[in-house]
Design a protein around this motif. Structure first.
Motif, short mmCIF file in Angstrom:
data_model
loop_
_atom_site.label_atom_id
_atom_site.label_comp_id
_atom_site.label_asym_id
_atom_site.label_seq_id
_atom_site.Cartn_x
_atom_site.Cartn_y
_atom_site.Cartn_z
N PRO A 184 0.95 -1.20 0.11
CA PRO A 184 0.08 -0.28 0.16
C PRO A 184 0.91 1.43 0.17
O PRO A 184 0.45 2.27 0.18
N GLN A 185 2.36 1.21 0.08
CA GLN A 185 3.04 2.27 0.29
C GLN A 185 2.93 3.35 -1.28
O GLN A 185 3.05 4.44 -1.19
N ILE A 186 2.39 2.85 -1.92
CA ILE A 186 2.06 3.61 -3.29
C ILE A 186 0.99 4.69 -3.31
O ILE A 186 1.10 5.73 -4.01
N ARG A 187 0.14 4.46 -2.12
CA ARG A 187 -0.67 5.58 -1.79
C ARG A 187 -0.12 6.75 -1.33
O ARG A 187 -0.56 7.84 -1.13
N GLU A 188 1.15 6.65 -1.12
CA GLU A 188 1.90 8.01 -0.41
C GLU A 188 2.28 8.67 -1.40
O GLU A 188 2.94 9.86 -1.31
N TRP A 189 2.39 8.10 -2.71
CA TRP A 189 3.02 8.90 -3.93
C TRP A 189 1.81 9.11 -4.86
O TRP A 189 1.89 10.14 -5.45
N LEU A 190 0.85 8.23 -5.00
CA LEU A 190 -0.19 8.69 -6.14
C LEU A 190 -1.61 8.45 -5.47
O LEU A 190 -1.92 7.56 -4.73
N ALA A 191 -2.67 9.48 -5.74
CA ALA A 191 -3.80 9.39 -5.32
C ALA A 191 -4.65 9.00 -6.51
O ALA A 191 -4.77 9.91 -7.47
N PHE A 192 -5.53 7.78 -6.64
CA PHE A 192 -6.29 7.49 -7.87
C PHE A 192 -7.63 7.73 -7.45
O PHE A 192 -8.25 7.71 -6.23
N SER A 193 -8.46 8.15 -8.55
CA SER A 193 -9.67 8.52 -8.23
C SER A 193 -10.52 7.09 -8.18
O SER A 193 -10.71 6.40 -8.89
N GLY A 194 -11.24 6.87 -6.88
CA GLY A 194 -11.84 5.70 -6.79
C GLY A 194 -13.30 5.66 -7.27
O GLY A 194 -14.04 4.66 -7.22
N GLU A 195 -13.59 6.84 -8.08
CA GLU A 195 -14.82 6.72 -8.67
C GLU A 195 -14.63 7.75 -9.87
O GLU A 195 -13.81 8.37 -10.05
N ARG A 196 -15.70 7.83 -10.73
CA ARG A 196 -15.67 9.09 -11.76
C ARG A 196 -15.75 10.35 -10.90
O ARG A 196 -16.69 10.73 -9.98
N VAL A 197 -15.04 11.38 -11.17
CA VAL A 197 -14.79 12.65 -10.55
C VAL A 197 -15.31 13.75 -11.32
O VAL A 197 -15.12 13.76 -12.40
N PHE A 198 -15.59 14.88 -10.64
CA PHE A 198 -15.84 16.19 -11.53
C PHE A 198 -16.97 15.98 -12.46
O PHE A 198 -16.62 16.88 -13.40
N ALA A 199 -17.76 15.33 -12.34
CA ALA A 199 -19.02 15.45 -13.28
C ALA A 199 -19.55 16.90 -13.25
O ALA A 199 -19.61 17.60 -12.12
N ALA A 200 -19.85 17.46 -14.33
CA ALA A 200 -20.58 18.74 -14.69
C ALA A 200 -19.71 19.80 -14.56
O ALA A 200 -20.06 20.88 -14.35
N LYS A 201 -18.61 19.53 -14.35
CA LYS A 201 -17.44 20.64 -14.23
C LYS A 201 -16.68 20.79 -15.78
O LYS A 201 -17.12 20.19 -16.47
#
Length: 406
Positions: free
Chosen positions: A288-305
């Motif tokens: 799980p160390q990769i989480r300290e370097w990359l943040a992945f969108s766990g869902e589709r984000v920023f809809a309607a932007k």
């Protein structure tokens, strides 16, 4: 109040029956703003059965007219009753009243190239292209050193994306490098910190933005064409892969650049939240160390932007930039690299729009809210797929490659 629509050429006529007062003005306003968001910018109110118009209704009409003015549309009121017409005249908006319906005309001249129903192609500069000027290719998990850093100046003809820092000292760059994109010399930079807001460097006066870069695809030149798009019938979005395919086909090249300015139905991506300069040599972080370097969108984000995306797509197996491109599972045989900056929604004018003017409209407004490295998530279980767009503009150009790997 009842509202019914009828199409007449490029115009949409909305028959309004009832009272436009405080009780109905918000509904009326939202109805018309949604039409504008759908790309319907030539609107006429048939007011033959509008029984009453109050000051609240006038405010609603003013807001609608202003929104249409922003996108160079048109607004009019036809067949107004005597009371409604008098109210409009006395409040200073007589210019809205139409004696006859306008004749329909095409909004812009499209290319003779065959069109898809939901895509319209416009040729801007027939012989233009983007030329590769820099391709800094540092990659995880190599240890950074002074030779890993290039200093790049981005003038008004520059388009780029990569990892870098606005700091001018190499040592500072190691600890502050984040992802960036450049459009027409305007730089949007994402500091490598979780929940940090993007920063930007605008080319103004004699100031020309510069970055220290670790990884970059930088180009100079102009866009060849423009695609205006909206979802095909029965769909809610246009996928990134479809626009990538169109950019390649229309540019007649095996490698092309595309710049998208559009409302999104959801982005799929990742954000670098720790500078690569903090990596130890040959120690690629595992889960799980990769989480300290990359943040992945766990869902589709920023809809309607609104999102500004710059990227590169190629169908070649090997060329000077292949090492910086990634397979696009939604586009078999294609590789790409895309960064997207997110802004609050603003409507875009229909037809042909000028690239720099359209981009600066957003950069001079509310600041960007995020910058993502877009990914194509094809995991068998729970994959989010690719980023999608509701409607907008996609400029494209072929890329001329030359050996500039540093």
């Amino acid at each position: 109040m009842q509202l019914n629509e009828k199409i007449s050429g490029k115009y949409l006529i909305i028959k309004s029956k009832g009272r436009l007062d405080a009780n109905w003005s918000e509904y009326f306003n939202d109805y018309f703003l949604d039409l504008i968001r759908q790309g319907k910018h030539y609107l006429i109110v048939d007011a033959a059965e509008m029984e009453f118009l109050s000051s609240a209704g006038i405010r609603s009409l003013v807001r609608i007219a202003k929104e249409l003015q922003k996108v160079k549309g048109s607004f009019g009121i036809f067949q107004a009753t005597e009371f409604v017409a008098k109210t409009i005249e006395m409040t200073g908006f007589k210019s809205w009243l139409l004696e006859t319906l306008p004749e329909s005309e095409l909004a812009g001249v499209a290319s003779e190239r065959p069109q898809k129903p939901h895509l319209t192609y416009y040729e801007i500069q027939a012989d233009s292209a983007l030329e590769l000027t820099s391709a800094a290719n540092w990659k995880f998990p190599e240890k950074l050193n002074e030779q890993s850093v290039d200093r790049i100046r981005f003038d008004a003809a520059s388009f780029a994306l990569g990892i870098g820092s606005p700091d001018d000292q190499t040592a500072d760059t190691f600890g502050s490098a984040g992802e960036f994109l450049v459009v027409g010399g305007q730089v949007i930079f994402q500091p490598p910190e979780l929940k940090s807001k993007p920063d930007f460097l605008l080319s103004e006066g004699d100031f020309v933005p510069e970055l220290n870069v670790l990884q970059a695809l930088a180009f100079a030149g102009a866009m060849r064409g423009l695609i205006r798009f909206n979802p095909p019938e029965g769909a809610t979005k246009v996928g990134l892969s479809e626009l990538a395919h169109e950019a390649l086909q229309l540019s007649g090249a095996s490698t092309a650049a595309l710049l998208i300015l559009a409302e999104t139905d959801g982005l799929v991506g990742a954000q670098l939240i720790n500078s690569p300069g903090n990596l130890n040599e040959n120690e690629w972080p595992e889960f799980p160390q990769i989480r300290e370097w990359l943040a992945f969108s766990g869902e589709r984000v920023f809809a309607a932007k609104q999102v500004l995306v710059f990227g590169v797509v190629s169908k070649e197996d090997e060329n000077p930039i292949t090492s910086l491109l990634h397979p696009l599972p939604s586009s078999e045989g294609l590789k790409g690299h895309f960064h997207g900056a997110v802004f609050p929604y603003q409507p875009l004018q229909n037809g042909v729009i000028e690239l720099k003017q359209s981009v600066m409209k957003f950069l001079n407004g509310p600041p960007p809210q995020a910058l993502l490295h877009l990914i194509d998530d094809n995991r068998a279980a729970g994959g989010l797929g690719e980023s999608g767009f509701v409607r907008g503009a996609c400029w494209f150009s072929p890329i001329k490659l030359r050996e500039v790997i540093s």
